[in-house]
Enzyme design. Structure first.
Site, PDB file in Angstrom:
ATOM      1  N   GLY A   1     -11.000  -3.702   3.287  1.00 30.26           N
ATOM      2  CA  GLY A   1     -11.706  -2.580   3.918  1.00 30.26           C
ATOM      3  C   GLY A   1     -11.275  -2.312   5.349  1.00 30.26           C
TER       4      GLY A   1
ATOM      5  CG  ASP B   1      -1.729  -1.302   1.265  1.00 27.19           C
ATOM      6  OD1 ASP B   1      -2.296  -1.678   0.233  1.00 27.19           O
ATOM      7  OD2 ASP B   1      -1.712  -1.955   2.327  1.00 27.19           O
ATOM      8  CD  GLU B   2       4.772  -0.365  -0.153  1.00 27.86           C
ATOM      9  OE1 GLU B   2       4.054  -0.723  -1.111  1.00 27.86           O
ATOM     10  OE2 GLU B   2       5.346  -1.167   0.607  1.00 27.86           O
TER      11      GLU B   2
ATOM     12  CB  ALA C   1      -1.575  -7.256  -3.764  1.00 29.60           C
ATOM     13  N   GLY C   2      -4.311  -5.194  -3.600  1.00 32.78           N
ATOM     14  CA  GLY C   2      -5.148  -4.313  -4.417  1.00 32.78           C
ATOM     15  C   GLY C   2      -4.364  -3.076  -4.821  1.00 32.78           C
ATOM     16  CG  HIS C   3      -1.389  -2.581  -7.161  1.00 33.40           C
ATOM     17  ND1 HIS C   3      -0.302  -2.894  -7.939  1.00 33.40           N
ATOM     18  CD2 HIS C   3      -1.066  -2.953  -5.896  1.00 33.40           C
ATOM     19  CE1 HIS C   3       0.638  -3.435  -7.164  1.00 33.40           C
ATOM     20  NE2 HIS C   3       0.194  -3.489  -5.936  1.00 33.40           N
TER      21      HIS C   3
ATOM     22  NE  ARG D   1       5.653 -30.858  -5.850  1.00 31.20           N
ATOM     23  CZ  ARG D   1       6.497 -31.629  -5.180  1.00 31.20           C
ATOM     24  NH1 ARG D   1       7.354 -32.362  -5.832  1.00 31.20           N
ATOM     25  NH2 ARG D   1       6.487 -31.657  -3.870  1.00 31.20           N
TER      26      ARG D   1
HETATM   27  P1  IMP Z   1      -2.191 -12.965   3.149  1.00 29.36           P
HETATM   28  O1  IMP Z   1      -1.061 -12.824   2.217  1.00 29.36           O
HETATM   29  O2  IMP Z   1      -3.502 -12.575   2.553  1.00 29.36           O
HETATM   30  O3  IMP Z   1      -2.250 -14.315   3.832  1.00 29.36           O
HETATM   31  O4  IMP Z   1      -1.939 -11.926   4.346  1.00 29.36           O
HETATM   32  C1  IMP Z   1      -0.770 -11.999   5.155  1.00 29.36           C
HETATM   33  C2  IMP Z   1      -0.431 -10.626   5.707  1.00 29.36           C
HETATM   34  O5  IMP Z   1      -0.032  -9.773   4.632  1.00 29.36           O
HETATM   35  C3  IMP Z   1      -1.593  -9.900   6.384  1.00 29.36           C
HETATM   36  O6  IMP Z   1      -1.081  -9.073   7.422  1.00 29.36           O
HETATM   37  C4  IMP Z   1      -2.159  -9.029   5.264  1.00 29.36           C
HETATM   38  O7  IMP Z   1      -2.845  -7.900   5.755  1.00 29.36           O
HETATM   39  C5  IMP Z   1      -0.880  -8.638   4.552  1.00 29.36           C
HETATM   40  N1  IMP Z   1      -1.092  -8.341   3.137  1.00 29.36           N
HETATM   41  C6  IMP Z   1      -1.269  -9.220   2.133  1.00 29.36           C
HETATM   42  N2  IMP Z   1      -1.398  -8.587   0.952  1.00 29.36           N
HETATM   43  C7  IMP Z   1      -1.277  -7.280   1.216  1.00 29.36           C
HETATM   44  C8  IMP Z   1      -1.294  -6.106   0.395  1.00 29.36           C
HETATM   45  O8  IMP Z   1      -1.429  -6.143  -0.814  1.00 29.36           O
HETATM   46  N3  IMP Z   1      -1.137  -4.919   1.039  1.00 29.36           N
HETATM   47  C9  IMP Z   1      -0.965  -4.845   2.373  1.00 29.36           C
HETATM   48  N4  IMP Z   1      -0.932  -5.914   3.169  1.00 29.36           N
HETATM   49  C10 IMP Z   1      -1.089  -7.115   2.611  1.00 29.36           C
HETATM   50 MG    MG Z   2      -2.888  -2.316  -1.665  1.00 32.84          MG
END
Ligand code: IMP
Ligand code: MG
Length: 358
Positions: free
Chosen positions: A268, A31-32, A58-60, A154
């Site tokens: 959210g 989230d940078e 990951a949401g961009h 696998r």
């Molecule tokens: P997971 O990868 O969904 O299992 O989450 C593992 C940890 O990484 C948790 O603390 C999530 O909030 C964090 N996390 C996973 N993907 C992101 C991302 O895209 N942005 C920020 N934190 C993330």
């Molecule tokens: Mg994000």
């Protein structure tokens, strides 16, 4: 609509010769603002190909001319209409998310998925939802870790196993290498942040993959010698969602007071926040072998910086702060984010590197 958007270009300032092959990664906990930086580079540098790594946890966010896209599969450089878009072998997709984003971004016909891209199913989501450890580390529970572990064992199904993906399938690794070998410009989009790396992050409070530049390149199938620039993105303060250590974490009241309040784009959830951390940044710069730094949301620290697009027009205290960070990290801070819109950026690359050719 999209044609109109992507006709945006400023021919006098095309910088593609500066950065033929660039990988963009996050330097903190995700989230940078990688989505914004990558979509800016897409419009400005006009790469021939853009690859988005990682997965749907990951949401961009891409904000452009009042429209907002929240992308979990499609590369953020989609705004540049002539760019071919790729999902690599190392990525994990959900078919439903992929197809709906292809529709939203109107990129059908120019987006391709590797034969070997992994596919997440409802069963993976259910498994993570029932897993107490996933709850305790604050996983987004999108099924990404469960699908990744099936791949390691696998037993995961891949994109080539699904008929509905047939028209999208390519050897993405070879195609991307072809672009690079022809001297064309390629943009690789990393996801999440360095301190969420399975190897280098705050284990076990991390994600299920290596988020460093090397890990990202490995997901694509691009060797380290083929990359010209490693752009590490830092936000002007640090945020983290889910559990795990966050040095100098601010109280919710201070987060609010300082204007650092954010919500996670996938789940959210409220993001925890801390001041910019030079020590964390220093290690991220070293392990990622950063050649450039992007610093986003500088307007959160210096209100007068909002929407500024020229270095000379930034408030003097903002410039001094950026200079100080640069002096410690010893890597040029070339892009400075000043607002949510893709084009709200101070681009110093021409000043820093002099001419178009290095
Ligand atoms: P997971 O990868 O969904 O299992 O989450 C593992 C940890 O990484 C948790 O603390 C999530 O909030 C964090 N996390 C996973 N993907 C992101 C991302 O895209 N942005 C920020 N934190 C993330
Ligand atoms: Mg994000």
């Amino acid at each position: 609509m999209l044609d109109e958007l992507t006709l945006y270009t400023d021919k006098s300032t095309i910088l593609r010769d500066i950065t033929p092959v660039t990988v963009v990664v996050g330097g903190f906990f995700g989230d940078e603002g990688k989505g914004k930086v990558v979509s800016y580079l897409g419009l400005k540098d006009r790469p021939s190909a853009a690859v988005r790594t990682g997965s749907i946890n990951a949401g961009h966010t891409v904000s452009f001319n009042g429209r907002v896209w929240k992308l979990r599969v499609v590369p953020s450089a989609f705004l540049w209409r002539s760019c071919r878009l790729y999902v690599p072998a190392g990525a994990l997709i959900s078919i439903q998310t992929f197809l709906s984003e292809v529709r939203e971004t109107e990129c059908n016909g120019r987006i391709f998925v590797d034969f070997n891209t992994g596919v997440i199913t409802e069963e993976h989501v259910a498994r993570e939802n029932a897993d107490e450890l996933m709850k305790s580390i604050g996983s987004t529970r999108q099924g990404v870790g469960a699908a990744g572990s099936d791949r390691v064992m696998r037993r995961l199904k891949l994109a080539k196993d699904y008929d509905v993906l047939r028209d999208y399938l390519r050897d993405v690794a070879l195609e991307v290498n072809d672009y690079v070998d022809r001297g064309e410009s390629v943009l690789i989009e990393g996801t999440q942040g360095f301190y969420l790396s399975l190897y280098f992050g705050t284990y076990p409070y991390v994600t299920s993959r290596d988020t460093s530049a090397s890990g990202v390149l490995s997901e694509v199938g691009l060797g380290p010698k083929k990359v010209d620039d490693v752009l590490v993105v830092f936000k002007s303060y640090v945020t983290r969602v889910g559990e795990g250590p966050l040095p100098n974490e601010l109280s919710p009241t201070d987060v609010e007071k300082l204007g650092f309040s954010e919500r996670a784009s996938v789940t959210g959830r409220i993001r925890r926040a801390a001041p910019f951390n030079l020590e964390l940044a220093r290690k991220a710069v070293i392990i990622n072998s950063a050649t450039q730094i992007a610093l986003t949301k500088i307007d959160a620290l210096f209100k007068d910086a909002y929407n500024v697009r020229e270095w000379g027009k930034l408030p003097p205290n903002a410039r001094a702060w950026i200079d100080d960070v640069e002096n410690v990290l010893k890597v040029p801070i070339t892009l400075i984010g000043t607002g949510e819109d893709v084009m709200a950026i101070v681009d110093r690359r021409q000043d820093v590197f002099g001419s178009l050719k290095r």
